[in-house]
Design an enzyme around this catalytic site. Sequence first.
Site, short mmCIF file in Angstrom:
data_model
loop_
_atom_site.label_atom_id
_atom_site.label_comp_id
_atom_site.label_asym_id
_atom_site.label_seq_id
_atom_site.Cartn_x
_atom_site.Cartn_y
_atom_site.Cartn_z
N ASP A 299 -8.50 17.04 3.28
CA ASP A 299 -7.15 17.39 3.69
C ASP A 299 -6.94 16.77 5.07
O ASP A 299 -7.67 17.09 6.03
CB ASP A 299 -7.01 18.91 3.76
CG ASP A 299 -5.60 19.36 4.10
OD1 ASP A 299 -4.83 18.55 4.64
OD2 ASP A 299 -5.27 20.52 3.82
N ASP A 317 -0.11 6.95 8.38
CA ASP A 317 1.09 6.54 7.64
C ASP A 317 1.54 7.75 6.84
O ASP A 317 1.22 7.90 5.67
CB ASP A 317 0.77 5.34 6.74
CG ASP A 317 2.00 4.74 6.12
OD1 ASP A 317 3.04 4.67 6.81
OD2 ASP A 317 1.96 4.33 4.95
N CYS A 371 8.21 5.64 6.56
CA CYS A 371 9.17 4.71 5.99
C CYS A 371 10.53 5.40 5.79
O CYS A 371 11.17 5.25 4.76
CB CYS A 371 8.66 4.10 4.69
SG CYS A 371 8.03 5.29 3.50
#
Length: 464
Positions: A299, A317, A371
């Site tokens: 995790d 990311d 993103c």
Amino acid sequence: MFSVTQLCRIWRKSSFKTKKLTPTRLWRCRWCNCHTDRDNVSQQLNPEDPRNNQVTKRHKKQRTLCQPVLDHFDQQYSEELGDLWPYAREVLLDPQSWQYGIMLNRFTAVTGIAQILRAQGFSTLLPQTDVSVLHSNGPSTVLNSKYQEGKDTLSTLCISKGSPGDPHPQSDNSSFALGQDSQSEPALSFPPPSLQCYIHPSPLRFPSQAHRPGQLKQYYLLNAASLLPVLALQVKDGEKVLDLCSAPGGKALAIMQSASPALLCCNEPDLHRRDWLAKTLESFLPHSLKSRVIVSAQDGRSFGQSEAGLYDKVLVDAPCSNDRSWLYSCNSQQGEQRLKERARLPSLQAQLLRSALLAVCPGGTVVYSTCTLSSFENFSVVETVLKDFPEAEAEDLWEEIAIPLSKYFTFSSNPGHGQTTQEATPKTQDASVSFYRHRLGILVVPQLGKSWGPMFLARIRTRK
């Protein structure tokens, strides 16, 4: 692996009568942290057409736009992005305009691919080593692993603690190596690190390569903006690197193209995405790297506690509300539910960034990226976490990345609500915008002719 002749033949067979391209779903996952175009090849080239670089398009089943998501974007981004939002909106609503980059794989022969790309008007995003030095004595090989239904991607994987059904599996410090096998392999000499990505000013795309056990792929299709966090990470040979949210693996591949780290730990707690990650790594990296590229199942929120201070560089990311896919991947009812989930994402992202800062060694570097265009998942997360880590300091990426690459990308600094964004141009190298706005990160905003992104990145360095 395709030869130049085979690739040309594929293109000739793939020529279709031009039709209207409709929006298509990029991903099925709920949260997405990637910018890749795997098998959804909707536009292809014919390299033997002497007229020009003409695009052929496949007709795709029309996807219904998720109106609640678009309405939410209009309200939020018109305030946060100002004059940039109408143009970004136009790009996001027109998948036909989306550009894709082609990252070459230095571990296999790429000279023929590079020649085709240059002949079609593609150019390198960054100054690169001459591709003629990237040679291979025949097809590269990797472990002939079989992907079996109901089993882990690689048959020899041994995932510790945490059942496959656990949404947040825990593990001890052991990880499973890419393509583990008792069979020894002679040491190989690889070409020098060289991150090569080819881009085209028009939305032209290469055909994707299918996974073939025993053969390495020659290139990886991706949104070129997704390479910027890797550039910001500045990985050097011999360093220990953690990719905390690694699936599907594009940034891990970019790290291995740009440097030769002593260790690259690719972490992914979700079983399905971890299988996807392992398959990606096997498709691009040789078996001889199995001791240096490992896959972990921890995790990410607790990773920094179990492996505190062990890494020189950490990439986060983070899972985010992917603006591109969310517009098309749900109906109106699902869209309303996703917007509720979106409000909870900054908390998860902050936990992951805190974990990364614990995992990095004193003087090490953490890069946080998403993103999405949302300031709540970008600048605000960085600002919130920095308050808890007085020994960490965000670094200005404006002059290092935004200014030099402004020819290819449209960058924005932290605007704050109701303020005007600043775009990166060669004329903005002075101190007209405060360091405070830049240090919290930079944002790639899709624009007409520069449809890369969205991509946010921030770099944080800990004091020694």
